[in-house]
Design an enzyme around this catalytic site. Sequence first.
Site, PDB file in Angstrom:
ATOM      1  N   CYS A   1       2.483  15.478  69.581  1.00  0.00           N
ATOM      2  CA  CYS A   1       3.307  16.377  69.161  1.00  0.00           C
ATOM      3  C   CYS A   1       3.541  16.049  67.498  1.00  0.00           C
ATOM      4  O   CYS A   1       3.884  17.002  66.817  1.00  0.00           O
ATOM      5  CB  CYS A   1       4.595  16.693  69.981  1.00  0.00           C
ATOM      6  SG  CYS A   1       5.688  15.468  70.071  1.00  0.00           S
TER       7      CYS A   1
ATOM      8  N   HIS B   1      10.385  15.399  71.022  1.00  0.00           N
ATOM      9  CA  HIS B   1       9.430  16.496  70.574  1.00  0.00           C
ATOM     10  C   HIS B   1       9.753  16.802  69.177  1.00  0.00           C
ATOM     11  O   HIS B   1      10.766  16.743  68.544  1.00  0.00           O
ATOM     12  CB  HIS B   1       9.745  17.738  71.534  1.00  0.00           C
ATOM     13  CG  HIS B   1       8.855  18.665  71.356  1.00  0.00           C
ATOM     14  ND1 HIS B   1       7.470  18.695  71.385  1.00  0.00           N
ATOM     15  CD2 HIS B   1       8.857  20.284  70.797  1.00  0.00           C
ATOM     16  CE1 HIS B   1       6.801  19.820  70.984  1.00  0.00           C
ATOM     17  NE2 HIS B   1       7.963  20.908  70.839  1.00  0.00           N
TER      18      HIS B   1
END
Lengths: 115, 317
Positions: free
Chosen positions: B84, B159
């Site tokens: 990510c 994230h």
Amino acid sequence: PGGSKGQEVSVSLGDALSSDTAAEAAKTNAESLSPHLPETGNTPEKELSETVKTPQFRQATDNFGHALQTGQLGPVLAQFGLNENTVAAANQGDLLGFARNLTLAEGGELPKEEE
Amino acid sequence: MSDAGNWCLIESDPGVFTEMLQGFGVKGLQVDELYSLEHHETTLAKPVYGLVFLFKWRPGDEPCGVPSNNGNIFFAQQVIQNACATQAIINMLMNIDDPEVELGSILKEYKEFALDFDPATRGECLSNSDKIRTVHNSFARPTLYELDIKGGKSEDNYHFVTYIPIGNKVYELDGLREAPIEVAEIEEDWMDAVTPAIQKRIQKYSEGEIHFNLLAVVPNRKQKLEEMLKSCQEANVNHDLDDQVHELNIEIAREDRRIQQYQKENARRRHNYLPFVVELLKVLAKEGKLIPLFDKAINQAKERAGQKALLDLKRKQ
């Protein structure tokens, strides 16, 4: 692998190995430690004093401590030529047994009460 | 999520991201950490091309905006774990339209290839790109031992998402969503427009003591300074610009020191400290210092555990 001692609490070696005591010992043994330093462009002397204070080193030592304590590090340490008793203590996750056997192997002085 | 090769976890750090851009061959950009949104005017170079926001992901988080079907946005979905960070930065880079910024061959190739696909397939292409993965994985922390070590904090659920201005709107590009999210309308400065949305998020996470981190992609300062120096030197025929030349040289040296510091930190990130640690333990043992140090560490751990138990006990009472 079932660790015996030190299993009930999680011991962090980060503090111990980035302490002034460790930094000083590193300085007086620069010759044997320098080959294992990261290549940062620093002189070995400078990197030796800097590296033990970095978050990256601390993370490595904390991981090391955790692995040692959970008995996972024995086989790896055997590859580094540590003797049988020291490796056996590592297999048990026995931190003090590990320290004691390594001290004996390296010819270091044991604390008074242990003699 | 499918497993398209192994992607390592990436630390949210300006030095890591700046070097990652270099690895991709991007020219004209660098990554700075943004400590305070209120002071972005004074701390960041202009223009700010985009922001990368790191936070702890929790299932069921509502998006702070509405999904957009703006076809001018390059958006790739995240199809594999751990990618990510790279995903977030590439989603941003794909949308930068500025002659001052050069993407380099790796990313240009990816863009041309993936442009006509839908977001999921674009993500698929990204995860299958060996070149991109190699750059990403050059920041792998060395595995000290081939064992499954579950120590320390788990980073699994962290994230990264991207904020970027496109046209007169700010979009959030989150690889875990179906589409770009329209976050705010831009009146003057897009950073002012995005600030409330990010602050709202930060506030939510601060209450839960959740870590977050904000990185900004800005023009490459050293490159700019060198261009300025060059034109200054060319114009300095009568030595009346000597002071400016001197100033610029000082600033360039300052940038060099920062870059050097990044390089050092990255070298340490990549370094396998295991042989060093074993050697350090040996010398401490030889000097009779190992047992006292371990003793102390164990006692400290017991003390901490005791304090915690006491605290838990008090809470129950």
